[in-house]
Design an enzyme around this catalytic site. Structure first.
Site, PDB file in Angstrom:
ATOM      1  N   SER A  43       0.849  -1.178   0.000  1.00 51.25           N
ATOM      2  CA  SER A  43       0.000   0.000   0.000  1.00 51.25           C
ATOM      3  C   SER A  43       0.891   1.236   0.000  1.00 51.25           C
ATOM      4  CB  SER A  43      -0.883  -0.001   1.253  1.00 51.25           C
ATOM      5  OG  SER A  43      -1.514   1.246   1.435  1.00 51.25           O
ATOM      6  N   TYR A  69      -3.939   8.154  14.068  1.00 59.76           N
ATOM      7  CA  TYR A  69      -2.587   8.178  13.517  1.00 59.76           C
ATOM      8  C   TYR A  69      -1.850   6.884  13.857  1.00 59.76           C
ATOM      9  CZ  TYR A  69       2.127   9.699  12.411  1.00 59.76           C
ATOM     10  OH  TYR A  69       3.381   9.785  11.881  1.00 59.76           O
TER      11      TYR A  69
END
Length: 118
Positions: A43, A69
């Site tokens: 990815s 995050y």
């Protein structure tokens, strides 16, 4: 999986174990008319993790803040692990004395943002 952080174990370590266990079968499948491939999906999120700190693979507590995050970073770390695994497996197979090993193609790819019905 041996107390490894869940996202990394699911997205990376499990696939490494499977590929390693299948290597003898893959080597036996190599013929002049049959190429063998190992394709690892990664990815673009691997960019969120600039280095692979192996000490953090056993940490279940948040490493990054805020929680969102931390989740993105953990996912990115697992995808970085996939890229590094593909590169290292490819290198090892090419350096192997077994000619069948040298005929196994290993690559990592990012499928991009593909619109599907899912």
């Amino acid at each position: 999986m041996q107390n490894i952080e869940r996202v990394f174990a699911t997205n990376c370590a499990g696939h490494q174990v499977l590929a390693t266990l299948l290597l003898p079968l893959l080597k036996n499948s190599v013929t002049p008319s049959n190429d063998v491939r190992i394709v690892v999906t990664s990815s673009s999120f691997h960019c969120w993790c600039q280095k692979l700190d192996l000490d953090l693979l056993f940490s279940s507590s948040r490493v990054k803040w805020p929680a969102l995050y931390d989740g993105v970073w953990r996912y990115g770390r697992s995808k970085l692990g996939n890229i590094l695994f593909a590169k290292e497996l490819s290198r090892r197979l090419q350096e192997d004395q077994d000619l069948a090993s040298q005929q196994i193609y290993v690559n990592s790819f990012f499928p991009g943002n593909i619109v599907t019905d899912q």
